[in-house]
Design an enzyme around this catalytic site. Structure first.
Site, PDB file in Angstrom:
ATOM      1  N   ASP A 120      44.410  43.331  43.899  1.00 24.63           N
ATOM      2  CA  ASP A 120      43.308  44.328  44.219  1.00 24.63           C
ATOM      3  C   ASP A 120      42.526  44.141  45.116  1.00 24.63           C
ATOM      4  OD1 ASP A 120      41.589  46.274  43.473  1.00 24.63           O
ATOM      5  OD2 ASP A 120      40.470  45.135  41.988  1.00 24.63           O
ATOM      6  N   LYS A 165      36.642  45.628  48.297  1.00 21.78           N
ATOM      7  CA  LYS A 165      35.658  44.502  47.907  1.00 21.78           C
ATOM      8  C   LYS A 165      35.323  43.751  49.223  1.00 21.78           C
ATOM      9  CE  LYS A 165      38.356  43.717  43.620  1.00 21.78           C
ATOM     10  NZ  LYS A 165      37.171  43.878  42.746  1.00 21.78           N
ATOM     11  N   ASP A 224      44.130  39.438  38.896  1.00 20.09           N
ATOM     12  CA  ASP A 224      43.948  40.876  38.299  1.00 20.09           C
ATOM     13  C   ASP A 224      45.372  41.322  37.461  1.00 20.09           C
ATOM     14  OD1 ASP A 224      41.876  42.693  37.856  1.00 20.09           O
ATOM     15  OD2 ASP A 224      42.490  43.846  39.413  1.00 20.09           O
ATOM     16  N   ARG A 234      41.745  50.593  35.049  1.00 21.13           N
ATOM     17  CA  ARG A 234      41.647  51.714  34.006  1.00 21.13           C
ATOM     18  C   ARG A 234      42.553  52.914  34.319  1.00 21.13           C
ATOM     19  NH1 ARG A 234      35.382  52.145  34.376  1.00 21.13           N
ATOM     20  NH2 ARG A 234      35.598  50.177  34.947  1.00 21.13           N
TER      21      ARG A 234
END
Length: 487
Positions: free
Chosen positions: A262, A269, A281, A344
């Site tokens: 990720d 990030k 992740d 999600r």
């Protein structure tokens, strides 16, 4: 490493290292412990006195026994006055580390029987010892050349061979999960993680299905595919099924978040945010496949579906943009206000898929939010469920495994901050209550199946040795998942 359950007592055992797990009340050395001390020429009482050992949880000490003794090294580990089974696991893990440190090839492990249950005691001791000594050497140029423990005798626990086998099968799943989570993204990616799932299915006779990108498009999995679209490696949607020989008592589903790396996407990030650790992740998928390996060996009378939407969240000219509106496979629309809230989105389509399987209950597990780490710290996972029966079952499974869960609220009014002007919802809310709003987002994609969500962001990894978890990936919560299925 070989485990044997034998009738021999600590008083009569001979070998490299004798490990005694002592409650506080036994530090006074009465009965057989006094006889053992006499046999060892007072070594046990001297060790207790010199180290001020009180038998409390976390106390431990070790020493060499004098020449001519049938035991070369003596190890003592405190149990306190605990009634927690996990203290037996942790004491066994401490014994394992000390045995290795003191170059013991053969170990005699002596412990009081927990709750008058010899089988559960034997299983816990093996789990603690086996997991504490697991070492992942795959990416080192030289192997650890220190003396390895070869044989562990569980003293006074004869007849518990089945419990030992159960423990080792569960540990094999935990170790698989550890090694998947610990592997870097240039080793574990959507293709190789899918190959691992295929290998598990082939070895243990599980049904195996993989949906390719085109299959996911046909099913309308717009949320999952949007996350995957920037990567050069195609996404994979994996579905394995364990079926018992007879009619299943229940049907369950385990859904694991499978982000093999990720980057954060266009909401990149920053350096110092932990981007270099984002190989973890896929901790949910790792635990899901580890549970599949264990459950397939244990063969319960429960049908279990293991599901993961696997991809990378990367950056390219094809990347998902902040502000994009996605359509998930249940028709609900999502405005992306943060591309780093990607897990999600993949889980949304995976939950819709699992919800259609007609199972009695399902759980998703995901390294989902930093907010859960802030709320519960490094060793506790969050549990959300609108169903008290499912929640209670997971809390009981957690209590038995020692993998800590804490039930969190599904505070419905918090979903107000997730509402979008142009779509049904946004993919993130306010900073406050971030782990709760994430759970409420997932709830929008569960229609009829009793469901629980586990946010495992913190406990899938430890930065230091802790009980039976060595530095690195922990395999959390494979043992809890197995307990849930078995119960």
């Amino acid at each position: 490493m070989k485990f044997n359950a034998i009738a021999t007592s600590a008083l009569d055992w001979a070998g490299d290292g004798l490990a005694l797990m002592l409650p506080e009340r036994d530090v006074a050395l009465s009965g057989n412990l006094a006889k053992l001390d006499e046999k060892l020429s007072g070594t046990l009482s001297e060790l207790i006195e010199e180290t001020q050992f009180e038998g409390k949880v976390g106390n431990s000490a070790a020493t060499r026994v004098g020449g001519g003794s049938s035991v070369r090294k003596l190890i003592i580990v405190g149990l306190g006055e605990s009634t927690s089974l996990d203290d037996w696991r942790r004491a066994s893990a401490t014994s394992a580390r000390l045995a290795k440190q003191h170059n013991c090839k053969t170990v005699g492990l002596a412990a009081p029987v927990w709750n008058d249950d010899s089988a559960t005691t034997a299983q816990a001791l093996v789990e603690g010892f086996e997991l504490a000594l697991h070492q992942d050497q795959r990416f080192k140029s030289e192997e650890d050349k220190t003396t390895q423990v070869q044989t562990v005798n569980l003293l006074g626990l004869e007849g518990q061979d089945a419990a030992i086998e159960t423990a080792l099968k569960i540990c094999s799943g935990v170790i698989l999960a550890r090694e998947l989570v610990a592997a870097p993204a240039n080793s574990i990616n959507p293709l190789t993680l899918t190959e691992t799932a295929q290998a598990i299915a082939n070895e243990y006779g599980l049904e195996f299905t993989v949906l390719e990108k085109e299959d996911c498009q046909k099913r309308g999995m717009g949320a999952f595919l949007a996350v995957a679209q920037a990567s050069d490696i195609p996404p994979k949607f994996v579905h394995m099924v364990y079926k018992p020989k007879g009619k299943p008592r229940k049907k369950l589903a385990i859904v694991g978040k499978g982000l093999t790396f990720d980057s954060g996407g266009l909401n990149l990030k920053p350096s110092g945010s932990g981007i270099e650790t984002m190989k973890i992740d896929m901790g949910g998928a790792g635990a899901t496949f580890g549970a599949a390996k264990a459950i397939a060996q244990l063969k319960p009378d429960v049908e279990v579906h293991f599901i993961s939407a696997i991809c990378e969240n990367m950056i390219s000219g094809r990347a998902m943009h902040p502000g994009d509106i996605l359509t998930a496979s249940n028709g609900k629309t999502i405005e992306v206000n943060n591309t780093d809230a990607e897990g999600r989105l993949t889980l949304a389509d995976a939950l819709v898929y699992a919800d259609k399987l007609g199972v009695d209950a399902m759980v998703d597990l995901a390294t989902l939010t930093g907010a859960c780490v802030v709320a519960l710290g490094d060793t506790i996972a969050g549990l959300w469920s609108p169903d008290d029966t499912v929640a209670d079952a997971f809390l009981a499974a957690s209590q038995a495994s020692g993998e800590k869960l804490w039930r969190m609220p599904l505070e419905e009014p918090y979903f107000e901050v997730m509402k979008s002007v142009h779509a049904d919802m946004k993919n993130t809310g306010s900073r406050a209550g971030g782990s709760i709003t994430a759970a409420l987002f997932l709830k929008q994609f569960v229609d009829k199946t009793p469901w629980a969500h586990l946010d495992i962001a913190a406990p899938v990894w430890t930065d230091k040795d802790n009980g039976y978890n060595s530095t690195g990936a922990t395999g959390f919560p494979v043992r809890t998942l197995v307990n849930w299925v078995l119960s």
